[in-house]
Design a protein around this motif. Structure first.
Motif, mmCIF file in Angstrom:
data_model
loop_
_atom_site.group_PDB
_atom_site.id
_atom_site.type_symbol
_atom_site.label_atom_id
_atom_site.label_comp_id
_atom_site.label_asym_id
_atom_site.label_seq_id
_atom_site.Cartn_x
_atom_site.Cartn_y
_atom_site.Cartn_z
ATOM 1 N N ARG A 81 37.851 102.786 50.519
ATOM 2 C CA ARG A 81 39.018 102.167 49.871
ATOM 3 C C ARG A 81 39.368 102.886 48.579
ATOM 4 N N GLU A 82 38.334 103.238 47.827
ATOM 5 C CA GLU A 82 38.550 103.893 46.538
ATOM 6 C C GLU A 82 39.139 105.293 46.709
ATOM 7 N N VAL A 83 38.759 105.959 47.787
ATOM 8 C CA VAL A 83 39.360 107.262 48.096
ATOM 9 C C VAL A 83 40.808 107.066 48.521
ATOM 10 N N ARG A 84 41.032 106.129 49.430
ATOM 11 C CA ARG A 84 42.392 105.890 49.924
ATOM 12 C C ARG A 84 43.339 105.502 48.794
ATOM 13 N N ASP A 85 42.852 104.683 47.850
ATOM 14 C CA ASP A 85 43.687 104.223 46.737
ATOM 15 C C ASP A 85 43.669 105.178 45.543
ATOM 16 N N ARG A 86 42.923 106.294 45.675
ATOM 17 C CA ARG A 86 42.811 107.342 44.658
ATOM 18 C C ARG A 86 42.198 106.832 43.355
ATOM 19 N N ARG A 87 41.416 105.762 43.420
ATOM 20 C CA ARG A 87 40.761 105.231 42.227
ATOM 21 C C ARG A 87 39.720 106.194 41.675
ATOM 22 N N LEU A 88 39.101 106.987 42.545
ATOM 23 C CA LEU A 88 38.059 107.894 42.071
ATOM 24 C C LEU A 88 38.622 109.033 41.219
ATOM 25 N N PHE A 89 39.924 109.168 41.199
ATOM 26 C CA PHE A 89 40.570 110.158 40.333
ATOM 27 C C PHE A 89 41.065 109.528 39.031
ATOM 28 N N ASP A 90 40.934 108.227 38.922
ATOM 29 C CA ASP A 90 41.445 107.475 37.774
ATOM 30 C C ASP A 90 40.333 107.354 36.730
ATOM 31 N N ARG A 91 40.414 108.192 35.697
ATOM 32 C CA ARG A 91 39.357 108.218 34.681
ATOM 33 C C ARG A 91 39.213 106.868 33.981
ATOM 34 N N ALA A 92 40.309 106.160 33.786
ATOM 35 C CA ALA A 92 40.226 104.843 33.143
ATOM 36 C C ALA A 92 39.475 103.869 34.055
ATOM 37 N N TRP A 93 39.755 103.884 35.350
ATOM 38 C CA TRP A 93 39.057 103.002 36.293
ATOM 39 C C TRP A 93 37.571 103.355 36.347
ATOM 40 N N LEU A 94 37.270 104.650 36.328
ATOM 41 C CA LEU A 94 35.878 105.092 36.341
ATOM 42 C C LEU A 94 35.192 104.874 34.987
ATOM 43 N N GLY A 95 35.985 104.882 33.927
ATOM 44 C CA GLY A 95 35.422 104.740 32.592
ATOM 45 C C GLY A 95 34.788 106.016 32.077
ATOM 46 N N VAL A 96 35.352 107.169 32.474
ATOM 47 C CA VAL A 96 34.797 108.453 32.024
ATOM 48 C C VAL A 96 35.849 109.227 31.233
ATOM 49 N N SER A 97 35.361 110.051 30.324
ATOM 50 C CA SER A 97 36.250 110.816 29.457
ATOM 51 C C SER A 97 36.734 112.090 30.139
ATOM 52 N N ASN A 98 37.658 112.771 29.478
ATOM 53 C CA ASN A 98 38.243 113.998 30.024
ATOM 54 C C ASN A 98 37.261 115.155 30.089
ATOM 55 N N ASP A 99 36.139 115.063 29.379
ATOM 56 C CA ASP A 99 35.177 116.165 29.418
ATOM 57 C C ASP A 99 34.199 116.049 30.595
ATOM 58 N N VAL A 100 34.369 115.050 31.448
ATOM 59 C CA VAL A 100 33.558 114.911 32.661
ATOM 60 C C VAL A 100 34.318 115.539 33.827
ATOM 61 N N SER A 101 33.669 116.490 34.489
ATOM 62 C CA SER A 101 34.258 117.106 35.679
ATOM 63 C C SER A 101 34.035 116.175 36.868
ATOM 64 N N ILE A 102 35.103 115.885 37.603
ATOM 65 C CA ILE A 102 35.009 114.986 38.759
ATOM 66 C C ILE A 102 35.285 115.787 40.029
ATOM 67 N N ARG A 103 34.389 115.671 40.996
ATOM 68 C CA ARG A 103 34.576 116.273 42.318
ATOM 69 C C ARG A 103 34.304 115.200 43.352
ATOM 70 N N ILE A 104 35.159 115.142 44.361
ATOM 71 C CA ILE A 104 35.008 114.149 45.425
ATOM 72 C C ILE A 104 34.974 114.870 46.760
ATOM 73 N N VAL A 105 33.826 114.751 47.416
ATOM 74 C CA VAL A 105 33.644 115.360 48.730
ATOM 75 C C VAL A 105 33.839 114.257 49.776
ATOM 76 N N TRP A 106 34.759 114.497 50.713
ATOM 77 C CA TRP A 106 34.947 113.567 51.827
ATOM 78 C C TRP A 106 34.263 114.187 53.046
ATOM 79 N N VAL A 107 33.182 113.550 53.477
ATOM 80 C CA VAL A 107 32.392 114.038 54.601
ATOM 81 C C VAL A 107 32.890 113.323 55.851
#
Length: 194
Positions: free
Chosen positions: A100-126
């Motif tokens: 659901r979080e991938v479909r809704d693109r929440r994992l790209f939302d730094r505010a939803w994740l609570g992480v700052s801009n200096d954190v690199s985010i990578r999402i692997v869809w297996v």
């Protein structure tokens, strides 16, 4: 730079095996410490206890009751644990469906994740084809899959492969029978650039 890496996808796609295979290589390539946060390892016993009390079936991880009351708090806690590690300078690799979080693109939302801009985010869809996933689920004979297998038609309606819009920032990985070079390519995609 801290890194937050997600290995997402439906049951039977090989998320955990893939993450465990790449994690030592990722730590060597980046020279950074990582923690592995697998949803089933972190919350499996807790969920078993709760579902055992509520339904009498400690292995239920797919019923409407579980999905309504336990799924989201488990995922939120998983992300909160990753965020605590990131604040300490420890990169995090999360293994969980998070469909659901991938479909809704929440994992790209730094505010939803609570992480700052200096954190690199990578999402692997297996992903693998449905028949491959089902045969892997049957072969692993995990009691937590019993509800899913008994209600396969219901479960399969939640399965999807992200379309071109949803997958535009995902690292898509076909885990049916990848060529050895595919692992190297994925590793480079995870740690290359920010």
């Amino acid at each position: 730079m801290s890194r937050l890496v997600f290995f997402c996808g439906h049951a039977g796609t090989g998320k955990t095996s893939l993450a465990r295979r790449l994690l030592p290589q990722l730590m060597r390539a980046t020279g950074e410490p990582f923690c592995l946060l697998d949803k089933d390892t972190l919350y499996g016993h807790y969920s078993a206890a709760v579902m055992g009390v509520l339904t009498g079936d400690p292995n239920d991880r797919d019923s409407p009751l579980y999905l309504k009351h336990l799924r989201d708090p488990e995922y939120r806690s998983l992300i909160d644990t990753a965020r605590d590690n990131l604040a300490l300078g420890i990169s995090a690799l999360i293994v969980a469906p998070l469909s659901r979080e991938v479909r809704d693109r929440r994992l790209f939302d730094r505010a939803w994740l609570g992480v700052s801009n200096d954190v690199s985010i990578r999402i692997v869809w297996v992903h693998v084809p449905e028949d491959v996933a089902r045969s892997r689920i049957v072969a692993r004979n995990n009691p937590n899959d019993a509800y899913k297998l008994a209600h396969w038609d219901e479960y399969r309606q939640r399965r999807f492969v992200p379309d071109s819009h949803a997958s535009r920032d995902l690292l898509m990985f076909d885990n049916q029978s990848p060529d050895p070079r595919a692992y190297d390519d994925l590793l480079r995609a995870i740690h290359g650039g920010s």
